[in-house]
Every structure is written in C-alpha cells, then in structure tokens.
Write a protein that holds these residues in place. Structure first.
Motif, PDB file in Angstrom:
ATOM      1  N   VAL A   6       0.842  -1.197   0.000  1.00 60.39           N
ATOM      2  CA  VAL A   6       0.000   0.000   0.000  1.00 60.39           C
ATOM      3  C   VAL A   6       0.880   1.250   0.000  1.00 60.39           C
ATOM      4  O   VAL A   6       0.605   2.223  -0.713  1.00 60.39           O
ATOM      5  CB  VAL A   6      -0.962  -0.021   1.213  1.00 60.39           C
ATOM      6  CG1 VAL A   6      -1.665   1.316   1.377  1.00 60.39           C
ATOM      7  CG2 VAL A   6      -1.965  -1.139   1.084  1.00 60.39           C
ATOM      8  N   CYS A  10       0.911   4.055  -2.945  1.00 57.88           N
ATOM      9  CA  CYS A  10       0.623   5.463  -2.637  1.00 57.88           C
ATOM     10  C   CYS A  10       1.762   6.366  -3.095  1.00 57.88           C
ATOM     11  O   CYS A  10       1.521   7.452  -3.634  1.00 57.88           O
ATOM     12  CB  CYS A  10       0.386   5.627  -1.139  1.00 57.88           C
ATOM     13  SG  CYS A  10      -1.197   4.965  -0.595  1.00 57.88           S
ATOM     14  N   SER A  11       2.987   5.943  -2.889  1.00 59.38           N
ATOM     15  CA  SER A  11       4.116   6.764  -3.328  1.00 59.38           C
ATOM     16  C   SER A  11       4.166   6.855  -4.854  1.00 59.38           C
ATOM     17  O   SER A  11       4.503   7.904  -5.414  1.00 59.38           O
ATOM     18  CB  SER A  11       5.433   6.226  -2.768  1.00 59.38           C
ATOM     19  OG  SER A  11       5.649   4.904  -3.219  1.00 59.38           O
ATOM     20  N   ALA A  13       1.537   6.774  -6.812  1.00 63.06           N
ATOM     21  CA  ALA A  13       0.444   7.677  -7.172  1.00 63.06           C
ATOM     22  C   ALA A  13       0.855   9.130  -6.967  1.00 63.06           C
ATOM     23  O   ALA A  13       0.571  10.000  -7.799  1.00 63.06           O
ATOM     24  CB  ALA A  13      -0.799   7.355  -6.351  1.00 63.06           C
ATOM     25  N   VAL A  14       1.567   9.418  -5.864  1.00 62.59           N
ATOM     26  CA  VAL A  14       2.022  10.780  -5.597  1.00 62.59           C
ATOM     27  C   VAL A  14       3.028  11.218  -6.657  1.00 62.59           C
ATOM     28  O   VAL A  14       2.988  12.347  -7.158  1.00 62.59           O
ATOM     29  CB  VAL A  14       2.633  10.867  -4.182  1.00 62.59           C
ATOM     30  CG1 VAL A  14       3.362  12.184  -3.974  1.00 62.59           C
ATOM     31  CG2 VAL A  14       1.542  10.711  -3.146  1.00 62.59           C
TER      32      VAL A  14
END
Length: 97
Positions: A6, A10-11, A13-14
């Motif tokens: 996860v 998330c990283s 996506a950022v």
C-alpha cells in the motif's frame, strides 16, 4: 507485507500526480492561447473576410468582371439591361473580390 504494498502504491500515485503537474504555472492572463487571442485559420477567415458591397468595387475590378461577362452572350445581354454586378452574379456566382 500488505502495508509495504500500500505504501509503494501510494508513493507511485504521488509521483505520477507530481510529474503531471505543470512545473511553471502561468497566470491565465499571460497565456494568449487561453485568452482567445489566437484562433484557427478557418475560423479567422470567416470572421475577417467579409463580402464587399457592389459600390466598393474599383473601376479595374468592374472592368475585369465586364470582360468575363462579355464572353457569354446571355451574360452580356443581362449586363446591358440589369447591370454588371447582377449579370456576373447570375451567371458566375458571387464576385471573387
């Protein structure tokens, strides 16, 4: 393990969001394309090019219309009765200038 997956997602996506952002954002007033200053060539030609009235034709332009119309007997007869503008328009379409 799930927390690591996860966190990696998330990283990623950022990073994707940051890389798609404009690094040097300009205000809307500084970009002429957004202000409508530039238009497509077809749109500009329909806006700028306007038909001229018959009274605005020069003597040289009228003479060239007369020469074209004299080659056709029907157009020449109509030119003598209705005028050069009406005769040329009836036989050859709109005046090109």
């Amino acid at each position: 393990m799930k927390t690591l997956v996860v966190l990696v997602l998330c990283s990623l996506a950022v990073i994707c969001v940051i890389s798609d952002a404009d690094p040097d954002p300009q205000p809307a007033g500084d970009n002429p394309a957004q202000d409508g200053m530039f238009v497509e060539r077809d749109e500009a030609s329909t806006v700028v090019r306007q038909k001229r009235a018959a009274g605005q034709l020069s003597l040289v332009q009228l003479e060239s219309l007369r020469e074209v119309c004299e080659a056709n007997l029907g157009c020449e007869h109509m030119m003598d009765t209705a005028g050069i503008i009406a005769a040329y328009t009836a036989y050859y379409g709109p005046i090109p200038y």
